[in-house]
Scaffold this motif. Structure first.
Motif, PDB file in Angstrom:
ATOM      1  N   VAL A  53       0.845  -1.199   0.000  1.00  0.00           N
ATOM      2  CA  VAL A  53       0.000   0.000   0.000  1.00  0.00           C
ATOM      3  C   VAL A  53       0.881   1.250   0.000  1.00  0.00           C
ATOM      4  CG1 VAL A  53      -1.723   1.295   1.311  1.00  0.00           C
ATOM      5  CG2 VAL A  53      -1.851  -1.194   1.206  1.00  0.00           C
ATOM      6  N   MET A  62      -4.196  -4.216  -3.294  1.00  0.00           N
ATOM      7  CA  MET A  62      -4.426  -5.419  -4.101  1.00  0.00           C
ATOM      8  C   MET A  62      -3.430  -6.544  -3.835  1.00  0.00           C
ATOM      9  SD  MET A  62      -7.092  -5.375  -6.067  1.00  0.00           S
ATOM     10  CE  MET A  62      -6.933  -6.100  -7.683  1.00  0.00           C
ATOM     11  N   MET A 110     -12.089  -4.089   1.119  1.00  0.00           N
ATOM     12  CA  MET A 110     -10.939  -3.297   0.667  1.00  0.00           C
ATOM     13  C   MET A 110     -11.414  -1.973   0.045  1.00  0.00           C
ATOM     14  SD  MET A 110      -8.270  -4.337  -2.364  1.00  0.00           S
ATOM     15  CE  MET A 110      -9.409  -4.095  -3.729  1.00  0.00           C
ATOM     16  N   ASN A 152      -7.077   2.077  -6.487  1.00  0.00           N
ATOM     17  CA  ASN A 152      -7.242   0.994  -7.454  1.00  0.00           C
ATOM     18  C   ASN A 152      -5.897   0.651  -8.090  1.00  0.00           C
ATOM     19  OD1 ASN A 152     -10.308   1.187  -7.437  1.00  0.00           O
ATOM     20  ND2 ASN A 152      -9.718   3.259  -8.031  1.00  0.00           N
ATOM     21  N   CYS A 153      -5.752  -0.606  -8.420  1.00  0.00           N
ATOM     22  CA  CYS A 153      -4.493  -1.081  -9.012  1.00  0.00           C
ATOM     23  C   CYS A 153      -4.347  -0.541 -10.439  1.00  0.00           C
ATOM     24  CB  CYS A 153      -4.507  -2.603  -9.038  1.00  0.00           C
ATOM     25  SG  CYS A 153      -3.050  -3.339  -9.779  1.00  0.00           S
ATOM     26  N   ILE A 182      -2.228 -10.934  -8.001  1.00  0.00           N
ATOM     27  CA  ILE A 182      -3.244  -9.914  -8.301  1.00  0.00           C
ATOM     28  C   ILE A 182      -4.045 -10.359  -9.520  1.00  0.00           C
ATOM     29  CG2 ILE A 182      -3.658  -7.509  -8.929  1.00  0.00           C
ATOM     30  CD1 ILE A 182      -1.218  -6.706  -7.385  1.00  0.00           C
ATOM     31  N   LEU A 215      -6.410 -12.860  -8.341  1.00  0.00           N
ATOM     32  CA  LEU A 215      -7.535 -12.259  -7.615  1.00  0.00           C
ATOM     33  C   LEU A 215      -8.538 -11.665  -8.602  1.00  0.00           C
ATOM     34  CD1 LEU A 215      -8.833 -11.315  -4.882  1.00  0.00           C
ATOM     35  CD2 LEU A 215      -7.566  -9.191  -5.173  1.00  0.00           C
ATOM     36  N   SER A 221     -13.873  -1.862  -7.383  1.00  0.00           N
ATOM     37  CA  SER A 221     -12.588  -1.488  -7.968  1.00  0.00           C
ATOM     38  C   SER A 221     -12.206  -2.403  -9.128  1.00  0.00           C
ATOM     39  CB  SER A 221     -11.500  -1.502  -6.888  1.00  0.00           C
ATOM     40  OG  SER A 221     -11.432  -2.777  -6.283  1.00  0.00           O
ATOM     41  N   LYS A 259     -12.091  -1.649 -13.363  1.00  0.00           N
ATOM     42  CA  LYS A 259     -10.898  -1.927 -14.155  1.00  0.00           C
ATOM     43  C   LYS A 259     -11.194  -2.906 -15.287  1.00  0.00           C
ATOM     44  CE  LYS A 259      -7.245  -2.855 -11.836  1.00  0.00           C
ATOM     45  NZ  LYS A 259      -6.458  -2.434 -13.001  1.00  0.00           N
ATOM     46  N   ASN A 314      -8.065   7.191  -6.807  1.00  0.00           N
ATOM     47  CA  ASN A 314      -6.654   6.951  -6.482  1.00  0.00           C
ATOM     48  C   ASN A 314      -6.019   8.159  -5.805  1.00  0.00           C
ATOM     49  OD1 ASN A 314      -6.976   4.474  -7.638  1.00  0.00           O
ATOM     50  ND2 ASN A 314      -5.901   4.956  -9.526  1.00  0.00           N
ATOM     51  N   GLN A 340      -3.585  -8.473 -17.408  1.00  0.00           N
ATOM     52  CA  GLN A 340      -3.461  -8.539 -15.952  1.00  0.00           C
ATOM     53  C   GLN A 340      -4.827  -8.324 -15.313  1.00  0.00           C
ATOM     54  OE1 GLN A 340      -1.006  -9.231 -13.891  1.00  0.00           O
ATOM     55  NE2 GLN A 340      -1.591  -8.323 -11.935  1.00  0.00           N
TER      56      GLN A 340
END
Lengths: 257, 253
Positions: free
Chosen positions: A166, A175, A206, A213-214, A233, A236, B11, B15, B85, B187
């Motif tokens: 983080v 994530m 989360m 956000n990733c 990740i 996930l 989230s 994405k 973010n 990803q």
């Protein structure tokens, strides 16, 4: 060796913080970073000043309590170690070392270098477990687990929950932590019955905690003291999207009125 | 949760929307590039192709509406995710190192917004055909069908060095954007693993470079004079050494 540390001092969560410089003199290069802070604190205490608050516990790299952003990188300049196993020999004599707390909305600063990582506990409580019948110990190897799967699950289980992912993420995303914790259980047979609920609940918690956000830049993985791969990740993401689609279409049990 | 809540409120869902809309647009730009490369064929080819697309009528509008929706979703989600973010770290670090994030990944917003600005200009120029933005001549196909002379419209446009430069810079930034975007898509939907992540990264770099070169070849060859105006009724037309039209005219007089 002698160094100057530029430390973030902040009285409490609400207070404005600022940097203060402290000289750390006559250090043994084989001292850990935390031992150096101990020395500085010893002197501060003798001078009647407020010592620097920093989080630490086991000091052997497995509890995930120590934190600190050291010269702009979580846990300091080395890779694959936590702050407690970062040694002064990784720095040069006369260096000015900038020490900041981990910063994220979901990790409010309690004091100086200590932040509150309870949002990680909330995520764990929402799905980072398996529900089993307690009682006598089950037979060993009663449930076969493939060696490769066991190894991969072990990689994920190496997460110590320190929050460096983080701290390193430009978006303060959790994530990597969530993916390691969910991934570990989702890989193993014992984790299968609650797999879908686990990812849905953990991600929801989360999101609620205010993590970002990733953006697939993998700074988390580079900063992780356990070098956990970003491929968890991806796992996930896959597990979450699958669980979401399934939850939309799956039949719900009849409710009797 | 219903599917819309998953896609627009979580989230990972947001994405996934970025990834899928991105993939659709990549599909579109590949098709668009292949269509444009017909500029190197005789004018008949691309003019007939453009005429065919216009002839799709409601079909064309359906495709346009779908692509516009895709774009809107992509930009909307990008803005939403970015704001979240920013909010996730109210107080920034005084010093923070970049450990392994690629330069392309850290400039996605900039490259995205410049490409968006270019896209608006590009649509006004070649699709809406705003008077004053370019030259919009007509011609006829071999079978006599009157059509828009897309070939000449493009050549005249790209003979302007500033339009060409803007075009080249924009496709360059789009390729830059794709460099991170392509791997990122895999990803996000969970199809990237350490087994083939290295191949995936190399493949997307290669794709980005090829995409850029093929696009840049269009204004590049117009500027270099390889592709010329081939409509005799348009200013700037230069008679080739052996010209059947001129010979026929000369024979008449």
């Amino acid at each position: 060796m002698n160094v100057t540390i530029r430390v973030w001092r902040q009285k409490n969560t609400e207070a404005e913080g600022h940097f203060e410089d402290y000289e750390a003199k006559d250090l043994n290069p084989n001292m850990s970073f935390l031992e150096m802070l101990d020395v500085v604190n010893e002197n501060l205490t003798l001078d009647g000043k407020d010592p620097i608050a920093f989080a630490h516990d086991c000091r052997e790299g497995i509890c995930g309590t120590c934190s600190c952003m050291i010269n702009g990188k979580p846990h300091g300049p080395e890779s694959g170690v936590a702050t407690c196993q970062t040694y002064m020999r990784s720095f040069n004599d006369g260096d000015v070392i900038v020490v900041e707390p981990f910063r994220a909305k979901a990790f409010p600063i309690i004091k100086d270098l200590v932040c509150d990582r309870a949002s990680f506990d909330k995520i764990m409580q929402s799905g980072g477990f398996i529900s089993i019948r307690t009682g006598s110990a089950p037979d060993a190897n009663a449930i076969p687990v493939g060696k490769e799967v066991a190894d991969l699950a072990m990689d994920a289980a190496a997460c110590i929950g320190c929050g460096a992912c983080v701290a390193a993420c430009k978006n303060s995303s959790a994530m990597l932590f969530v993916s390691a914790k969910a991934g570990q259980l989702n890989l193993l047979p014992q984790g299968q019955p609650e797999k879908d609920a686990r990812v849905l609940n953990m991600v929801a918690t989360m999101d609620e905690a205010g993590f970002g956000n990733c953006t697939n830049q993998y700074e988390c993985s580079a900063a992780c003291p356990k070098a956990i791969s970003e491929e968890f990740i991806a796992k996930l993401n896959r597990d979450y999207l699958t669980a979401s689609v399934k939850s939309v279409f799956k039949p719900k049990p009849t409710t009797m009125v | 949760m219903n599917i819309f809540q998953v896609l627009f409120q979580t989230s990972i869902g947001k994405k996934a929307v970025m990834a899928v809309t991105g993939l659709i647009m990549v599909g579109f730009i590949i098709g668009h590039l292949v269509g444009n490369l017909q500029l190197f064929a005789p004018p008949e080819k691309i003019n007939a192709y453009a005429h065919f697309l216009e002839g799709l009528g409601p079909g064309l509008w359906a495709i346009r509406a779908f692509l516009l929706l895709t774009l809107v979703l992509h930009v909307w989600m990008a803005i939403k995710l970015t704001l979240e973010n920013k909010a996730a770290r109210p107080q920034d670090y005084v010093s923070q190192q970049t450990l392994r994030a690629t330069y392309a990944s850290r400039t996605m917003r900039l490259s995205g917004f410049i490409v968006l600005a270019f896209l608006i200009y590009h649509l006004l120029h070649f699709t809406v055909r705003v008077e004053g933005f370019g030259t919009y001549p007509h011609t006829t196909l071999i079978d006599g069908t009157p059509v828009r002379d897309v070939h000449t419209m493009m050549v005249v446009g790209f003979q302007n060095i500033w339009i060409s430069l803007f075009y080249i810079i924009s496709v360059g930034l789009l390729s830059w954007h794709l460099n991170h975007g392509l791997v990122s898509m895999f990803q996000t939907v969970g199809f990237r693993s350490r087994t083939w992540s290295s191949f995936l990264t190399k493949a997307s770099v290669l794709f980005s470079i090829l995409y850029f070169l093929a696009n840049a070849a269009i204004p590049g060859s117009v500027l270099a004079g390889v592709v010329k105006i081939q409509n005799p009724e348009v200013a700037g037309y230069v008679c080739p050494a052996k010209c059947a039209v001129c010979e026929a005219k000369n024979a008449k007089t």
